[in-house]
Design a protein around this motif. Sequence first.
Motif, PDB file in Angstrom:
ATOM      1  N   LEU A  73       0.833  -1.202   0.000  1.00  0.00           N
ATOM      2  CA  LEU A  73       0.000   0.000   0.000  1.00  0.00           C
ATOM      3  C   LEU A  73       0.869   1.254   0.000  1.00  0.00           C
ATOM      4  O   LEU A  73       0.656   2.189  -0.765  1.00  0.00           O
ATOM      5  CB  LEU A  73      -0.915  -0.022   1.221  1.00  0.00           C
ATOM      6  CG  LEU A  73      -1.880   1.141   1.401  1.00  0.00           C
ATOM      7  CD1 LEU A  73      -2.889   1.182   0.272  1.00  0.00           C
ATOM      8  CD2 LEU A  73      -2.591   1.019   2.743  1.00  0.00           C
ATOM      9  N   LYS A  74       1.876   1.264   0.851  1.00  0.00           N
ATOM     10  CA  LYS A  74       2.768   2.411   0.943  1.00  0.00           C
ATOM     11  C   LYS A  74       3.592   2.576  -0.333  1.00  0.00           C
ATOM     12  O   LYS A  74       3.716   3.683  -0.871  1.00  0.00           O
ATOM     13  CB  LYS A  74       3.697   2.254   2.147  1.00  0.00           C
ATOM     14  CG  LYS A  74       4.667   3.406   2.338  1.00  0.00           C
ATOM     15  CD  LYS A  74       5.537   3.191   3.564  1.00  0.00           C
ATOM     16  CE  LYS A  74       6.528   4.325   3.752  1.00  0.00           C
ATOM     17  NZ  LYS A  74       7.397   4.100   4.940  1.00  0.00           N
ATOM     18  N   ALA A  75       4.159   1.468  -0.835  1.00  0.00           N
ATOM     19  CA  ALA A  75       4.995   1.543  -2.033  1.00  0.00           C
ATOM     20  C   ALA A  75       4.199   2.019  -3.240  1.00  0.00           C
ATOM     21  O   ALA A  75       4.738   2.706  -4.121  1.00  0.00           O
ATOM     22  CB  ALA A  75       5.611   0.174  -2.325  1.00  0.00           C
ATOM     23  N   VAL A 347      -4.466  -3.273  -6.876  1.00  0.00           N
ATOM     24  CA  VAL A 347      -3.525  -4.190  -6.229  1.00  0.00           C
ATOM     25  C   VAL A 347      -2.126  -3.600  -6.137  1.00  0.00           C
ATOM     26  O   VAL A 347      -1.456  -3.734  -5.112  1.00  0.00           O
ATOM     27  CB  VAL A 347      -3.490  -5.537  -6.983  1.00  0.00           C
ATOM     28  CG1 VAL A 347      -2.419  -6.464  -6.410  1.00  0.00           C
ATOM     29  CG2 VAL A 347      -4.857  -6.213  -6.921  1.00  0.00           C
ATOM     30  N   THR A 348      -1.673  -2.936  -7.188  1.00  0.00           N
ATOM     31  CA  THR A 348      -0.284  -2.454  -7.211  1.00  0.00           C
ATOM     32  C   THR A 348      -0.153  -0.952  -7.009  1.00  0.00           C
ATOM     33  O   THR A 348       0.950  -0.458  -6.813  1.00  0.00           O
ATOM     34  CB  THR A 348       0.395  -2.824  -8.543  1.00  0.00           C
ATOM     35  OG1 THR A 348      -0.229  -2.088  -9.600  1.00  0.00           O
ATOM     36  CG2 THR A 348       0.282  -4.309  -8.824  1.00  0.00           C
ATOM     37  N   GLY A 349      -1.258  -0.223  -7.078  1.00  0.00           N
ATOM     38  CA  GLY A 349      -1.167   1.217  -6.919  1.00  0.00           C
ATOM     39  C   GLY A 349      -0.402   1.858  -8.053  1.00  0.00           C
ATOM     40  O   GLY A 349      -0.590   1.524  -9.219  1.00  0.00           O
ATOM     41  N   ALA A 350       0.508   2.760  -7.699  1.00  0.00           N
ATOM     42  CA  ALA A 350       1.208   3.566  -8.695  1.00  0.00           C
ATOM     43  C   ALA A 350       2.515   2.948  -9.176  1.00  0.00           C
ATOM     44  O   ALA A 350       3.252   3.587  -9.924  1.00  0.00           O
ATOM     45  CB  ALA A 350       1.493   4.953  -8.120  1.00  0.00           C
ATOM     46  N   ILE A 351       2.818   1.721  -8.754  1.00  0.00           N
ATOM     47  CA  ILE A 351       4.090   1.112  -9.147  1.00  0.00           C
ATOM     48  C   ILE A 351       3.848  -0.106 -10.023  1.00  0.00           C
ATOM     49  O   ILE A 351       2.723  -0.590 -10.144  1.00  0.00           O
ATOM     50  CB  ILE A 351       4.935   0.721  -7.920  1.00  0.00           C
ATOM     51  CG1 ILE A 351       4.184  -0.280  -7.036  1.00  0.00           C
ATOM     52  CG2 ILE A 351       5.325   1.948  -7.127  1.00  0.00           C
ATOM     53  CD1 ILE A 351       4.990  -0.777  -5.865  1.00  0.00           C
ATOM     54  N   ARG A 486       4.699  10.254  -8.397  1.00  0.00           N
ATOM     55  CA  ARG A 486       4.197   9.183  -7.526  1.00  0.00           C
ATOM     56  C   ARG A 486       4.387   7.864  -8.264  1.00  0.00           C
ATOM     57  O   ARG A 486       3.894   7.687  -9.368  1.00  0.00           O
ATOM     58  CB  ARG A 486       2.712   9.401  -7.220  1.00  0.00           C
ATOM     59  CG  ARG A 486       2.087   8.377  -6.272  1.00  0.00           C
ATOM     60  CD  ARG A 486       0.571   8.525  -6.207  1.00  0.00           C
ATOM     61  NE  ARG A 486       0.131   9.855  -5.838  1.00  0.00           N
ATOM     62  CZ  ARG A 486      -0.445  10.178  -4.676  1.00  0.00           C
ATOM     63  NH1 ARG A 486      -0.649   9.241  -3.769  1.00  0.00           N
ATOM     64  NH2 ARG A 486      -0.826  11.420  -4.435  1.00  0.00           N
ATOM     65  N   GLY A 487       5.126   6.944  -7.652  1.00  0.00           N
ATOM     66  CA  GLY A 487       5.332   5.654  -8.293  1.00  0.00           C
ATOM     67  C   GLY A 487       5.984   5.798  -9.653  1.00  0.00           C
ATOM     68  O   GLY A 487       7.043   6.420  -9.805  1.00  0.00           O
ATOM     69  N   LEU A 488       5.355   5.226 -10.672  1.00  0.00           N
ATOM     70  CA  LEU A 488       5.897   5.257 -12.028  1.00  0.00           C
ATOM     71  C   LEU A 488       5.587   6.553 -12.769  1.00  0.00           C
ATOM     72  O   LEU A 488       5.922   6.686 -13.951  1.00  0.00           O
ATOM     73  CB  LEU A 488       5.355   4.074 -12.844  1.00  0.00           C
ATOM     74  CG  LEU A 488       5.962   2.711 -12.507  1.00  0.00           C
ATOM     75  CD1 LEU A 488       5.282   1.617 -13.303  1.00  0.00           C
ATOM     76  CD2 LEU A 488       7.455   2.702 -12.775  1.00  0.00           C
ATOM     77  N   HIS A 524      -7.281   9.540   2.859  1.00  0.00           N
ATOM     78  CA  HIS A 524      -7.221  10.176   4.177  1.00  0.00           C
ATOM     79  C   HIS A 524      -6.055   9.609   4.986  1.00  0.00           C
ATOM     80  O   HIS A 524      -5.363  10.354   5.697  1.00  0.00           O
ATOM     81  CB  HIS A 524      -8.524   9.940   4.935  1.00  0.00           C
ATOM     82  CG  HIS A 524      -8.485  10.425   6.360  1.00  0.00           C
ATOM     83  ND1 HIS A 524      -8.438  11.771   6.682  1.00  0.00           N
ATOM     84  CD2 HIS A 524      -8.449   9.746   7.545  1.00  0.00           C
ATOM     85  CE1 HIS A 524      -8.390  11.888   8.002  1.00  0.00           C
ATOM     86  NE2 HIS A 524      -8.398  10.683   8.540  1.00  0.00           N
ATOM     87  N   GLU A 525      -5.819   8.318   4.855  1.00  0.00           N
ATOM     88  CA  GLU A 525      -4.721   7.695   5.598  1.00  0.00           C
ATOM     89  C   GLU A 525      -3.384   8.306   5.208  1.00  0.00           C
ATOM     90  O   GLU A 525      -2.552   8.598   6.062  1.00  0.00           O
ATOM     91  CB  GLU A 525      -4.714   6.191   5.327  1.00  0.00           C
ATOM     92  CG  GLU A 525      -3.619   5.435   6.063  1.00  0.00           C
ATOM     93  CD  GLU A 525      -3.706   3.933   5.827  1.00  0.00           C
ATOM     94  OE1 GLU A 525      -2.711   3.252   6.103  1.00  0.00           O
ATOM     95  OE2 GLU A 525      -4.758   3.463   5.376  1.00  0.00           O
ATOM     96  N   LEU A 526      -3.174   8.535   3.915  1.00  0.00           N
ATOM     97  CA  LEU A 526      -1.924   9.158   3.476  1.00  0.00           C
ATOM     98  C   LEU A 526      -1.819  10.571   4.030  1.00  0.00           C
ATOM     99  O   LEU A 526      -0.757  10.998   4.465  1.00  0.00           O
ATOM    100  CB  LEU A 526      -1.855   9.182   1.950  1.00  0.00           C
ATOM    101  CG  LEU A 526      -0.645   9.901   1.352  1.00  0.00           C
ATOM    102  CD1 LEU A 526       0.652   9.261   1.830  1.00  0.00           C
ATOM    103  CD2 LEU A 526      -0.707   9.900  -0.163  1.00  0.00           C
ATOM    104  N   ASN A 527      -2.913  11.298   4.005  1.00  0.00           N
ATOM    105  CA  ASN A 527      -2.920  12.656   4.522  1.00  0.00           C
ATOM    106  C   ASN A 527      -2.504  12.682   5.984  1.00  0.00           C
ATOM    107  O   ASN A 527      -1.690  13.504   6.408  1.00  0.00           O
ATOM    108  CB  ASN A 527      -4.312  13.270   4.356  1.00  0.00           C
ATOM    109  CG  ASN A 527      -4.333  14.752   4.667  1.00  0.00           C
ATOM    110  OD1 ASN A 527      -3.322  15.433   4.522  1.00  0.00           O
ATOM    111  ND2 ASN A 527      -5.478  15.243   5.097  1.00  0.00           N
TER     112      ASN A 527
END
Length: 535
Positions: A73-75, A347-351, A486-488, A524-527
């Motif tokens: 999630l963080k990555a 599943v992978t987000g921005a990466i 962010r990510g890629l 919100h969690e990232l914020n």
Amino acid sequence: MPQQQQITTDVLVLGGGPAGAWAAWNAASLGAQVILADKGYLGTSGATAPGGTTLLVIPPVAELREAAVQARLKAGGYLSENAWIHRVLDQVEQSLERVEAWGYPFPKDEAGNPLRTHLHGPEYMKIMRRVVRKAGVKIWDQSPALELLHDEHGVGGARGINRLTGEAWEVRANAVVMATGGCAFLSKGLGCNVLTGEGLLMSAEAGAELSGMEFSRQYAPSFEGGTVTRGRMLAWATLYDAAGKPLHQGDRNFGSIPELMQKGPVYASLDLADTAEKREFLRRAHPIFFMPLERAGIDPFKDKFPLTLRYEGTMRGTGGLRLTGTDCATTVPGLYAAGDAASREKVTGAISGGGAYNASWAICSGTWAGQGAARHALSQPRQADTRQLTAAGRYGLPAGADAPETLEARPLIAAVQREILPLQINYFRSEPVVAAALKRLDSLMPYLAGRPPATVQGIVQSREAAAMLNVGRWIYTAALARKESRGLQRLAEYPELDIRQTHRLILSGIDRIGISTERVPHAHELNVRREGRAI
């Protein structure tokens, strides 16, 4: 192009890689009649078949899995979703048990437990072809789809052509699974020559939305004289410049190679594998990596071999068709997406999905899409052959005799590649450079109104050109809209992550590309994390 073969079925699966094979098997297992049409040969075409892949397998221990989910999630810049990552972990474990029961020879540890962490591509896909056929699926090899059929109720099949016989085909089906893979822009990666983005174009023509297209800045290192992109081997390498000066050692993430290549040629030697045991282990683990080197008379453990970078586009990026449900439905009724044709952001987000995540995603999304498509098709009150379906295809297809000119696919593909493949444009992204490239891509759109050559190769290649052109436009449109890194996604003018942009970018349309945003659960969690407060 006159229709020569017409048939009706429940589910039509387009694509014969792992995702398509799993979709077909699962749909057939629920009692649906299934046809699988592949651009190549199910079992040998695509990125998985000629090599091998690692898998995302984590023991069913709550603490281990939750730690893996939180790390991912963080990555991924908090654009993925906990529930989807857990779903993949659960599903892939069940599916690999099935693969073993089908006869895949997983190695075992000292206690006799199977080690289901890697799949040998040729053996894996050989098994998948066998079980798909045994399930009663009709397999049409060398039969690329060219356009979808649709009506006011959604997608209802597809039209295509047999590359060997020249016979045109039409399949009417109340559900279609798009598993045609991503788009690698003919960048000469092993197994990627069939991955040219037609599935994304066909779906967009029918009204499907896309997501995550900006996260496509993925290049893979390769021996300059070969096509194998199994870059994990460079974890054992020292990188050198043209004069033989060491530059870097053991680059597992390959992040330094593009920067180094801006200064001059880069060479590699697997000289960190300094014992016979290590060298033998590497040869057994990835034998395909060594084949082109040995053919060139190079000992990769002693000699220095030149590197290049091959663009992997959406294949190893994240973008694809936007999913709207747990059954991998898209925004168009009756159309489902799996594997690299689907957005992997959940599943992978921005990466990048990379080996483990993408391989596991192909299995899981294929399973869910096949099941979802079967349930949808079998629940419809009308059969597809009674619907008033029309062809959705518009770009790079045979047109009327009054078309202005002939569509020459090869020069058009080369023009697209000039805007997409260079590191200076697509890897080292900046607003003015990407905007200029996008403008040049937009200027190529009128060429798609021409008449393709009246040959099978001419028709297929024209459609490939149309797909690559539009995938490139979607990538750069999304890249310019996400004004952050962010990510890629990277833009030189916006080097930092912006918590206000913790959302997904949704694209729609072709001639005029629309952009909207989609909320994600963890914004919100990232914020909170960025502000340094406890959650």
